[in-house]
Design a protein around this motif. Structure first.
Motif, mmCIF file in Angstrom:
data_model
loop_
_atom_site.group_PDB
_atom_site.id
_atom_site.type_symbol
_atom_site.label_atom_id
_atom_site.label_comp_id
_atom_site.label_asym_id
_atom_site.label_seq_id
_atom_site.Cartn_x
_atom_site.Cartn_y
_atom_site.Cartn_z
ATOM 1 N N LYS A 63 -8.131 0.928 -7.488
ATOM 2 C CA LYS A 63 -9.301 0.973 -6.458
ATOM 3 C C LYS A 63 -10.503 1.638 -7.028
ATOM 4 C CE LYS A 63 -6.403 1.100 -2.463
ATOM 5 N NZ LYS A 63 -4.627 0.911 -3.092
ATOM 6 N N ASP B 181 0.736 -1.252 0.236
ATOM 7 C CA ASP B 181 -0.077 -0.102 -0.086
ATOM 8 C C ASP B 181 0.970 1.237 0.054
ATOM 9 O OD1 ASP B 181 -2.209 -1.482 -0.054
ATOM 10 O OD2 ASP B 181 -2.651 -1.296 2.179
ATOM 11 N N GLU C 178 -1.549 8.031 -9.748
ATOM 12 C CA GLU C 178 -3.231 7.540 -9.445
ATOM 13 C C GLU C 178 -3.634 7.019 -10.572
ATOM 14 O OE1 GLU C 178 -7.144 9.434 -7.878
ATOM 15 O OE2 GLU C 178 -5.208 9.990 -6.466
ATOM 16 N N MET D 282 -13.937 2.370 -9.078
ATOM 17 C CA MET D 282 -15.151 1.599 -8.817
ATOM 18 C C MET D 282 -15.188 1.010 -10.585
ATOM 19 S SD MET D 282 -18.774 2.866 -8.060
ATOM 20 C CE MET D 282 -19.334 3.387 -9.663
ATOM 21 N N ARG E 260 -13.043 -3.317 -10.751
ATOM 22 C CA ARG E 260 -12.812 -4.692 -9.968
ATOM 23 C C ARG E 260 -13.031 -5.782 -11.194
ATOM 24 N NH1 ARG E 260 -16.921 -4.133 -5.313
ATOM 25 N NH2 ARG E 260 -18.260 -3.240 -7.004
ATOM 26 N N ASN E 261 -13.923 -5.243 -12.290
ATOM 27 C CA ASN E 261 -14.164 -6.180 -13.314
ATOM 28 C C ASN E 261 -12.999 -6.755 -13.831
ATOM 29 O OD1 ASN E 261 -16.873 -6.159 -12.839
ATOM 30 N ND2 ASN E 261 -16.982 -4.393 -14.258
ATOM 31 N N ALA E 262 -11.723 -6.053 -13.882
ATOM 32 C CA ALA E 262 -10.562 -6.392 -14.546
ATOM 33 C C ALA E 262 -9.925 -7.587 -13.936
ATOM 34 C CB ALA E 262 -9.740 -5.255 -14.769
ATOM 35 N N GLY E 263 -10.387 -8.264 -12.915
ATOM 36 C CA GLY E 263 -9.454 -9.371 -12.395
ATOM 37 C C GLY E 263 -8.690 -8.966 -11.300
ATOM 38 N N HIS E 264 -8.638 -9.669 -10.117
ATOM 39 C CA HIS E 264 -8.169 -8.953 -8.955
ATOM 40 C C HIS E 264 -7.351 -9.842 -8.094
ATOM 41 C CE1 HIS E 264 -11.175 -10.660 -6.511
ATOM 42 N NE2 HIS E 264 -11.755 -10.983 -7.459
ATOM 43 N N LYS F 69 -3.610 -3.339 -6.487
ATOM 44 C CA LYS F 69 -4.827 -3.295 -7.558
ATOM 45 C C LYS F 69 -5.420 -1.941 -7.543
ATOM 46 C CE LYS F 69 -6.123 -7.274 -5.238
ATOM 47 N NZ LYS F 69 -6.930 -8.151 -4.340
#
Lengths: 855, 443
Positions: free
Chosen positions: A205, A173, A181, A207, A210-214, A203
């Motif tokens: 952050k 982090d 960013e 919105m 998250r669909n991109a694979g995590h 990853k």
């Protein structure tokens, strides 16, 4: 020719079209090439740019890692110097980067941590042997904080001896805070992947990201549908060797540049993707602008094309119209030329005919004049020659009249002289002319009048007469001796109550005409020519004159004919019905209110009944003699004041029938025989009292005249014979032509009268002004004269201050034979107009009428 | 007339050309403002971090349930002008830390502002005082009582869900009809159905994963407790140690043991299977007639929404008939969250009636708000009917000192891993003792 022109236009259009297409194809290829090149260059530039960005991020991360390692080494040195290293560790609070500090004395497996619990290397995997600077770095793992972390271990060296190992746990982090960013306008996706475990330890952050694979590399592949084994193998190999990878692959149906960027010699990888549209944004913009410009140019070009097209269309239309006009003009010119040629030919032919036709009688005149001079002492010869000269002169005169008529009609100078006339007069006059002609050719001339309601009509009697004479004389001329000629006047259904619709049919059973000739029969200067008709004299103008006159009167004429069968001319005329033409008073005065008509022809009976009904005279019809006798002997017999007896075709039976009827009625009741014109009057029976002949066809006016005649006979009145005796009269003649003057003088002297000839109008005026009252019985005035013409002279005479100046008959004698001339003569104050050459009989009649009337 | 048309055409063409020229000038125009070429970007200072679970991603597929939550987040972002950052975790395999473990760690270390937590974690963190009291939020006033009850720890409302999660059995009705089977009401009925399926060649009548088998146990354990009219007293007895959790749990464990022993459940597979991943494909392929899942999985475009057969969702078998199990997940705010106030504000919007209406309409679920009602899909009707009759079992109850949802799950895993029922009961007893010890310690 037109086709050839159209083909020519198309031929020009196709190359032009192809040229335009070629230019645009070249332009299109050029634009495409430029656009493609820009895209390629921009793409290469973007790849370069992305590589540089990733290198920068990589360098940043490596710098952080190195700084962390260096700082850890410094801390290890500090720890080495510390009196109580464990206390040093425990006293240290975690921060955002270093979340856990641990310490294990050399030779031991467990140590302490700043978090308080015991610490061992268990759970940390340094087996990969990855290093940052000189420090070993562990594989990534999920730490006690629930976040991804790594640990670096550093030997603690004191006095050259390694006394312990110092561990520091770092969280990813903290790297996140040092990284951009978002790049490529936040459209780029950036993960940090642990190279060994393939876990995604940092990853995006935002919105939707998250669909991109995590989870891990496999999840990244699955999420982004990177299933190409070959590609994945290649990527795997690069990851194994710590190499960078960049490849194109569609992410969620959008072309993207995928990358895997080695950091710290392949310990960790930057992985992610950037949509091509984000990389090539500038290129796309440039291309869009290029396409905008091209589109604008195309639109402009097509607008110009459209304008050009419409302009060409308009030009073509105008050209076509002009060509059409030229063609029409050419056709008109050709037609005019043809017409002129035809006219010229016709006129040439006409002149040729005229030459022949004029020379023939002229030859006769001159020839007989020569013979006259030779045989002047022989009165019989002289009479014979003069008779023939006169006949030739008449023929010449008719020729000249026709020519004048045609030229007048063609120049539109004909004016109809509309007046009231009776069909009786018309038919009578025509009959009087034609019947002798027919008779001379041993032909039968039939006249029929049926279905006509009004006998008295309005029209130009002279012209109608002319039409009938032309048609009938032709019929006589072109019918062989022994043939028949019919004149029919048939009443048609009225189209208007004010007009009588009459059809005049002239039929013969003569030579007939060919269809070719029928087509041009009404053209001027044409004459049927064949071996038979060539024997017939004529100007060839008669039918043209006839047609023109008929059309001038608003009528129509047509003809049908068959060679050797005969011809039929039909003239349709509508003639106005004058008002108040009935003469009911006459019949009352004559005491006739009912008559008996003995007539076998039902049509004729009906006509008689109709006409007489208008006169308020009742007509009873008897179909035969027996019925007539029966009627006469019956109760009604005494009521008949007149009997009409049709004896046509009866011959001797007619006389017998008349006798029977005479026997059945009172001797005072007149009997009129309805008979054809060729009946021999003067038969004994007809000489008897109260009998007469009424020439068919039946006309009221003729009937009336006959009734009057019978009444006069019955009253003992002998009508004075109107003789043309000029004896004892004395005339003043104004004539400039000596020959004409001499002829006039001779004719007048032959009639026992005398005349004084002056040479012009002025002399005539002077002579009359100085004459004694009553010295001249009439003035015979030529019109065209030198010094003063006839019109002016007449006006001058009428203007004289003498009593007889207003009264003395002035008779125009002129070669100006047209109706207008007559009109002008009358307007000038003349009493009557006679056309030259002078018809002696007519002259006598006129002079006696005016001069004696004056007496 | 033609000329007139031509003039019009020329005018139109001229107008078009002028328009194009104007367009080109506008398109190519523009002037930079000042000499500094860098335009200041507005920095969104207000950021709220939200930790939430995440399934393994399928390519090009949107998760409807997550989309529903996202819609409420977007609503909050728009209304408040904040940015919500997602932090997610998914275990790679059963050996990995669970989401709940990571959630606990993160919450204990104040890593995030908002957490979406399972009931056991809610209880644990609530008891540790790591979660904010949400009872002051306006949206809390609209909540159903059952929701408040399930999420209240030490008098504080520590979490609020966006949906009332109800677990049930997903039944392939066609297969039941094929073998002329009635829908099971009691555990005995259920075992009989399984026997018949097994006899008819269905290898594994019940598809399971390592997470949700506990519902069988909880349904049987607490059917009487929650529906017998003496709930508070029974819970009090459990909290005081007068009653033993193991006594409640035993029938369920024995039932599960029998299922495992008779091969109605593949214990080994279930032990390592993630939710839906392990059993879902067989259920959709009609190889397995029964699975268990949460309400939302029946909705279209979700896990079981597009089945090729008639599907019904019924409650778990119990002595009181079909029994829905409602564990109550919920959003919570870290007590020491860095952006605590913003996080509270975000939750206020995300849990408002407006947002819950959006969520419920998107997801077709039972809303925690008294004011939000939406129609459910027909397959869910049997389950919905029971809930509307107030017949259900809470999968988690923060009022119970021993956390139920997580602990039962873990002990069921041990059963799957070969432990005996007695060992499992002993574990419950140990945990009960431990919880009471903690109580004593904290007390």
């Amino acid at each position: 020719m037109k086709k050839r022109k159209e083909t020519g236009t198309t031929d020009k259009g196709i190359p032009l079209l192809f040229s335009i297409i070629l230019v645009f194809a070249i332009l299109g290829v050029l634009v495409f090439s430029v656009s493609h090149k820009i895209t390629r260059e921009m793409s290469a530039s973007a790849i370069q740019n992305l590589s540089e960005t990733l290198d920068l991020i990589k360098a940043t991360i490596e710098a952080i890692l190195n700084k962390e390692a260096e700082y850890q080494k410094l801390m290890a040195e500090e720890i080495a110097r510390a009196e109580d290293p464990e206390e040093y560790i425990r006293a240290y609070n975690k921060n955002r980067t270093m979340v856990k500090l641990s310490f294990i004395w050399k030779g031991k497996t467990e140590g302490i941590s700043n978090t308080g619990e015991a610490f061992s290397e268990e759970g940390l995997d340094f087996s990969a042997g990855d290093m940052v600077g000189e420090l070993f770095i562990s594989d990534s793992y999920l730490n006690y904080m629930g976040t991804w972390a790594y640990t670096m271990k550093c030997p603690v060296v004191k006095d050259g001896q390694e006394i312990a190992t110092f561990y520091v746990e770092y969280v990813y982090d903290s790297l996140d805070r040092s990284l951009p960013e978002g790049f490529y306008n936040k459209k780029a996706m950036l993960y940090i992947m642990d190279a060994k475990t393939k876990r995604l330890v940092m990853k995006p952050k935002g919105m939707g990201e998250r669909n991109a694979g995590h989870l891990n590399l496999e999840d990244f592949y699955r999420a982004n549908d990177i299933q190409d084994e070959e590609l994945r193998q290649e990527v795997e190999e690069c990851l194994e060797n710590g190499k960078n990878v960049m490849f194109y692959h569609n992410i969620r149906n959008k072309k993207a540049l995928n990358y895997m960027w080695s950091v710290n010699g392949g310990t960790v990888y930057l992985i992610g993707y950037v949509p091509i549209e984000a990389i090539q944004q500038e290129g796309k913009t440039v291309n869009q602008n290029i396409f905008t410009v091209v589109a604008v140019m195309l639109i402009a070009f097509f607008l110009c094309c459209i304008l050009y097209y419409f302009n060409q269309k308009e030009q073509n239309r105008i050209r076509r119209e002009r060509e059409k006009e030229r063609e029409i003009h050419s056709i008109q010119l050709a037609e005019a030329l043809q017409a002129a040629q035809i006219a010229s030919n016709s006129k040439t032919m006409f002149l040729s005919n005229m030459s022949h036709d004029i020379r023939t009688p002229m030859n006769a005149v001159l020839g007989f004049t020569t013979l006259l001079a030779r045989d002047a002492e022989n009165p019989d010869k002289v009479r014979e020659y003069t008779k023939k000269i006169a006949a030739s002169g008449q023929h010449l005169l008719s020729l000249i009249n026709d020519i004048l008529d045609v030229s007048k009609i063609e120049s539109g100078k004909v004016v109809l002289n509309v007046g009231v006339f009776t069909l009786n007069d018309l038919v009578s006059s025509v009959d009087a002319i034609i019947r002798p002609m027919a008779k001379a050719r041993e032909q039968k001339f039939h006249v029929m009048v049926t279905g006509i309601r009004h006998e008295t009509l309005m029209g130009d009697e002279t012209r109608i007469n002319q039409v009938l004479i032309n048609l009938l004389s032709n019929a006589v001329k072109y019918t062989q001796p022994g043939g028949n000629v019919w004149l029919r006047m048939i009443g048609q259904k009225q189209r208007s109550a004010q007009y009588e619709h009459i059809r005049i049919e002239v039929e013969d059973d003569g030579y007939g005409m060919t269809p070719e000739y029928l087509e041009k029969i009404f053209d001027a200067f044409t004459r049927a020519e064949n071996s038979t008709t060539n024997k017939v004299q004529g100007t060839g103008l008669g039918m043209a004159i006839t047609k023109n006159i008929v059309e001038l009167m608003g009528g129509a004429i047509d003809v049908s004919s068959q060679v050797d069968k005969g011809s039929l001319f039909r003239v349709d005329l509508e003639l106005k019905i004058p008002e108040g033409q009935t003469d009911k008073q006459f019949w009352k005065e004559a005491g006739i209110s009912r008559i008996l008509a003995v007539e076998s022809d039902a049509g004729a009976c009906q006509d008689i009944r109709t006409w007489m009904a208008d006169e308020e005279v009742t007509v009873d019809i008897a179909q035969g003699i027996e019925e007539a006798v029966h009627l006469l002997q019956g109760a009604a017999g005494e009521k008949y004041q007149m009997i009409l007896l049709d004896v046509e075709g009866m011959g001797e039976d007619g006389i017998q029938a008349a006798g029977e009827i005479r026997g059945a009625v009172d001797a005072g009741i007149p009997i009129l025989f309805l008979a054809a014109n060729d009946i021999e009057e003067g038969e004994g029976t007809l000489q008897a009292q109260q009998m007469g002949v009424l020439v068919k066809p039946f006309f009221v006016s003729a009937f009336k005249a006959k009734v009057l005649e019978l009444q006069e006979k019955g009253g003992g009145k002998e009508k004075e014979a109107e003789s043309g005796n000029l004896e004892g009269l004395y005339f003043l003649a104004a004539e400039d032509n000596e020959i004409n003057a001499e002829i006039l003088s001779e004719i007048i002297s032959m009639e026992g009268a005398g005349c004084e000839v002056v040479e012009n109008g002025k002399l005539a005026v002077e002579r009359f002004a100085h004459s004694r009252a009553g010295e001249f019985d009439a003035i015979l005035m030529d019109v065209q004269m030198p010094v003063m013409n006839g019109y002016d002279a007449t006006r001058a005479i009428r203007a004289l201050e003498r009593q007889d100046a207003k009264e003395i008959p002035i008779i125009a004698m002129t070669a100006n034979a047209f109706a207008e001339d007559e009109k002008e003569a009358l307007q000038a104050g003349m009493n009557v107009h006679l056309a030259k050459p002078i018809d002696v009989e007519l002259l006598k009649q006129v002079i006696s009428q005016y001069a004696k009337g004056r007496e | 007339m033609d000329r007139g048309k031509d003039k019009k055409r020329v005018k139109s063409a001229a107008a078009c050309l002028a328009g194009l020229a104007a367009f080109a000038m506008l398109a190519c125009g523009g002037k930079p403002n000042g000499a500094n070429l860098i335009t200041e970007e507005e920095d969104s200072a207000r950021v709220v971090t939200m930790f939430s679970p995440m399934e393994k991603t399928e390519p090009n597929v949107d998760n409807i349930a997550r989309s529903a939550a996202d819609k409420t987040v977007i609503l909050a972002e728009k209304k408040l002008g904040v940015r919500v950052n997602y932090v997610t975790y998914t275990a790679e395999n059963y050996q990995d830390k669970t989401y709940d473990d990571v959630a606990l760690d993160r919450a204990r270390n104040d890593m995030d502002d908002i957490y979406l937590l399972n009931p056991d974690v809610i209880k644990a963190l609530g008891e540790e005082g790591k979660l904010m009291d949400l009872s002051g939020l306006e949206c809390a006033k609209n909540l159903r009582d059952v929701v408040k009850t399930a999420n209240t720890v030490d008098g504080k409302l520590v979490a609020i869900p966006q949906e009332v999660v109800a677990y049930g059995l997903f039944i392939n009705k066609d297969m039941f009809d094929r073998y002329k089977l009635e829908l099971p009401e009691t555990p005995e009925d259920f075992l009989e159905c399984c026997r018949i399926f097994k006899e008819n060649g269905i290898e594994t009548p019940v598809g399971a994963n390592r997470w949700w088998l506990e519902n069988f146990v909880l349904a049987q354990a607490y059917a009487d407790l929650y529906n017998g009219g003496n709930t508070q007293a029974e819970i009090a007895a459990l909290n005081s140690g007068e009653s033993k959790y193991s006594d409640y749990m035993r029938p369920g464990f024995e039932f599960l043991k029998e299922m495992i022993d008779k091969g109605y459940v593949d214990a080994k597979k279930a032990y390592v299977s993630e939710a839906i991943e392990g059993e879902g494909p067989d259920f959709l392929a009609q190889k397995t007639p029964i699975v268990m899942a949460y309400w939302g999985a029946a909705n279209t475009e979700t896990a079981y929404g597009d089945a090729d057969f008639e599907m019904l969702v019924i409650g778990f078998p119990s002595s009181r008939g079909q029994m829905p199990v409602m564990p109550m997940t919920g959003f919570a705010v870290g007590a020491d969250a860095e952006h605590a106030q913003d996080a509270m504000d975000v939750l206020e919007v995300m849990l408002s009636d407006e947002a819950l209406q959006i969520y419920a309409e998107t997801n077709r679920v039972i809303s925690p708000s008294n004011n939000v009602e939406v129609e459910c899909v027909p397959a869910l009707k049997p389950l919905k009917d029971r809930i509307e009759e107030d017949v259900f079992v809470l999968g988690a109850n923060a009022g119970m000192k021993l956390e139920q949802w997580g602990n039962t799950c873990l002990i069921v895993r041990e059963l799957l891993n070969g432990a005996t029922v007695e060992e499992c009961m002993a574990e419950f007893d140990r945990l009960q003792e431990e919880s009471m010890g903690n109580e004593r310690n904290t007390g």
